[in-house]
Design an enzyme around this catalytic site. Structure first.
Site, PDB file in Angstrom:
ATOM      1  N   ASP A  27       9.311   2.981   0.681  1.00 64.03           N
ATOM      2  CA  ASP A  27       8.174   3.733   1.204  1.00 64.03           C
ATOM      3  C   ASP A  27       8.198   3.543   2.720  1.00 64.03           C
ATOM      4  OD1 ASP A  27       5.837   4.825   2.002  1.00 64.03           O
ATOM      5  OD2 ASP A  27       4.566   3.760   0.574  1.00 64.03           O
TER       6      ASP A  27
ATOM      7  N   TYR B 256       0.855  -1.202   0.000  1.00 64.39           N
ATOM      8  CA  TYR B 256       0.000   0.000   0.000  1.00 64.39           C
ATOM      9  C   TYR B 256       0.881   1.240   0.000  1.00 64.39           C
ATOM     10  CZ  TYR B 256      -3.478   3.501   0.946  1.00 64.39           C
ATOM     11  OH  TYR B 256      -4.283   4.613   0.830  1.00 64.39           O
TER      12      TYR B 256
ATOM     13  N   LYS C 290       3.023  10.384   7.850  1.00 62.65           N
ATOM     14  CA  LYS C 290       2.613   9.944   9.186  1.00 62.65           C
ATOM     15  C   LYS C 290       3.448  10.579  10.315  1.00 62.65           C
ATOM     16  CE  LYS C 290       0.429   5.609   7.662  1.00 62.65           C
ATOM     17  NZ  LYS C 290      -0.981   5.914   7.667  1.00 62.65           N
TER      18      LYS C 290
HETATM   19  C1  LIG Z   1       3.245   2.677   3.447  1.00 61.05           C
HETATM   20  C2  LIG Z   1       2.287   3.780   3.099  1.00 61.05           C
HETATM   21  N1  LIG Z   1       2.529   4.551   2.040  1.00 61.05           N
HETATM   22  C3  LIG Z   1       1.723   5.562   1.697  1.00 61.05           C
HETATM   23  C4  LIG Z   1       0.597   5.842   2.420  1.00 61.05           C
HETATM   24  C5  LIG Z   1      -0.289   6.958   2.016  1.00 61.05           C
HETATM   25  O1  LIG Z   1      -0.138   8.021   2.885  1.00 61.05           O
HETATM   26  P1  LIG Z   1      -1.306   9.101   3.042  1.00 61.05           P
HETATM   27  O2  LIG Z   1      -2.435   8.414   3.736  1.00 61.05           O
HETATM   28  O3  LIG Z   1      -0.671  10.198   3.838  1.00 61.05           O
HETATM   29  O4  LIG Z   1      -1.673   9.533   1.650  1.00 61.05           O
HETATM   30  C6  LIG Z   1       0.295   5.068   3.551  1.00 61.05           C
HETATM   31  C7  LIG Z   1      -0.900   5.339   4.351  1.00 61.05           C
HETATM   32  O5  LIG Z   1      -1.356   4.569   5.153  1.00 61.05           O
HETATM   33  C8  LIG Z   1       1.165   4.007   3.892  1.00 61.05           C
HETATM   34  O6  LIG Z   1       0.921   3.224   4.960  1.00 61.05           O
END
Ligand SMILES: Cc1ncc(COP(=O)(O)O)c(C=O)c1O
Length: 446
Positions: free
Chosen positions: A256, A155, A283
């Site tokens: 990520d 994700y 986050k």
């Molecule tokens: C690993 C990862 N990347 C990207 C995102 C997306 O971030 P945002 O919710 O700030 O768009 C999330 C959100 O949960 C995530 O867990």
């Protein structure tokens, strides 16, 4: 779990939350499903927030919950952190959003570079979604190649190039070694054809797929520990092999770390000692405010440099807002080496205690790394999305509801995390509440 057991858990929940139920009814008329975020939805209705303070949240009916979800792992300092609040108030007076650079962005860039040596340059966004979108675009611009590769079950936010194969039906997703690229509704075939899907923790299959397609692949994006797929750790050597494969084929490796930065002072890249080319963050770096970032090697980040010719456009109205960056700086300063290490050690301790408790169940297990944890109703070894997806989600959802009845908030899919303000008594409360919730849903003897 018998129907009677489940309905007694639901009945108790409904009884405790009449004001939330009424708020949900009103919300359903105006917001699809009565919620603004898909992941906030659960049956029979979510509780509505009255206020949050430290590690605890109070709902509209006055029920209190230990917040072991922390806005999906973002609120590592808990709610209403004093230093963050003060920093925000001070910055509020000096301007919240002006189309000028501010010293705040340099300050936070320096704080990030200090903890993540792989970040030579950085750009800020509001969300993790934008950060991964711009990281992939930078890789495409830098390499001139069309494809992005991601892992099945990974994700990375909501945009088209990462929305593929996030929660595919394993039975309809091709062979485990060559997963199909599965597009959810609304994602066009063009995006599907631009993405190669790889299997996590399977270095041989990854090597084979990249040997075939590598010359066309601009970027591989990976969560070093898969979060939304069930908090699945990389097998020893897996990330190293991925680094080697990326080097072999001239592919930009993107970590990520939106969720995993909390796993060490320098994130998962420090913990597993593998250096990516680009990193995406969000986050915890916001201190409770919307701050995200993409950063990494200078020569790749230079595609965004408007001083050296036609640059990749990078220009969000709210990017690098000084109020949010003031919160970010105040949060990052508190998340020093000792604090981060202590939180992860406590996470390991709680995971061991929960593991003991779950020995009394048929097949429940807890996965995770440090302060990130996840419950599964699943007896398989959990090394990838497919194994985790075969767990019994309904039993985990029932357990989540039973935990709310016992004063603990986790994700409906079983994920939870620790935050700095949690006390030893809070963690004891968590473990005791889990014991009662397991009995309430019939997973252990009452
Ligand atoms: C690993 C990862 N990347 C990207 C995102 C997306 O971030 P945002 O919710 O700030 O768009 C999330 C959100 O949960 C995530 O867990």
């Amino acid at each position: 779990m018998s129907t009677d057991t489940l309905s007694s858990v639901v009945d108790r929940y409904v009884e405790r939350t009449p004001r939330s139920r009424a708020a949900h009814e009103r919300a359903r008329a105006l917001l699809p499903g009565g919620v603004n975020r898909t992941i906030v939805h659960h049956e029979p209705h979510p509780v509505f927030l009255a206020r949050a303070d430290g590690a605890w949240v109070t709902d509209l009916d006055g029920n209190r919950y230990l917040d072991a979800l922390g806005n999906y792992t973002a609120m590592i300092l808990g709610h209403g952190n004093r230093a963050v609040r003060d920093a925000v108030e001070r910055q509020q007076r000096d301007g919240s959003a002006v189309a000028l650079p501010s010293p705040r962005e340099v300050e936070v860039a320096e704080l990030l570079r200090e903890r993540l040596p792989s970040i030579e340059q950085v750009r800020f966004t509001v969300s993790g979604t934008e950060a991964t979108m711009m990281a992939i675009r930078a890789a495409r611009a830098y390499t001139g190649r069309p494809l992005a590769a991601k892992f099945e079950g990974g994700y990375h936010g909501m945009h088209d190039y990462v929305a593929l194969s996030v929660t595919p039906d394993p039975a309809a997703a091709g062979s485990p070694e060559r997963p199909a690229t599965v597009a959810p509704a609304g994602v066009p075939p063009g995006a599907r054809d631009s993405v190669l899907v790889l299997p996590f923790n399977n270095p041989e299959a990854v090597d084979a797929l990249l040997a075939e397609h590598g010359a066309e692949v601009a970027a591989v994006i990976v969560e070093p520990v898969m979060g939304s797929a069930g908090v699945i750790a990389p097998q020893p050597g897996f990330l190293e092999r991925l680094r080697e494969a990326a080097d072999r084929h001239g592919i930009v490796l993107i970590f990520d770390e939106v969720m995993t930065l909390r796993l060490a002072y320098g994130g998962a890249q420090e913990r597993f000692a593998v250096r990516p080319d680009l990193t995406t963050l969000a986050k915890v770096i916001g201190g409770g405010y919307p701050v995200a970032a993409v950063g990494g090697r200078r020569e790749i980040m230079s595609v965004f440099d408007p001083a050296t010719g036609p640059a990749v456009l990078f220009s969000g109205t709210w990017h690098a807002g000084p109020v949010c960056l003031a919160a970010s700086a105040a949060a990052l300063r508190q998340l020093d080496r000792g604090t981060v290490a202590a939180l992860n050690a406590r996470g390991d301790d709680v995971r061991a205690r929960i593991g003991e408790l779950l020995k009394g169940t048929r097949d429940l297990q807890v996965t995770g790394v440090g302060s990130l944890l996840c419950l599964h109703a699943n007896s398989r070894p959990l090394l990838d999305y497919r194994a985790a997806a075969q767990g019994d989600r309904a039993r985990i959802a029932a357990l989540q509801l039973a935990l709310l009845n016992e004063g603990v908030m986790i994700a409906p899919r079983g994920m939870f995390c620790l935050s700095v303000p949690m006390t030893d008594a809070d963690l004891d409360h968590f473990v005791a509440a889990l014991g009662r919730a397991l009995a309430a849903v019939g997973e252990i003897e009452a």
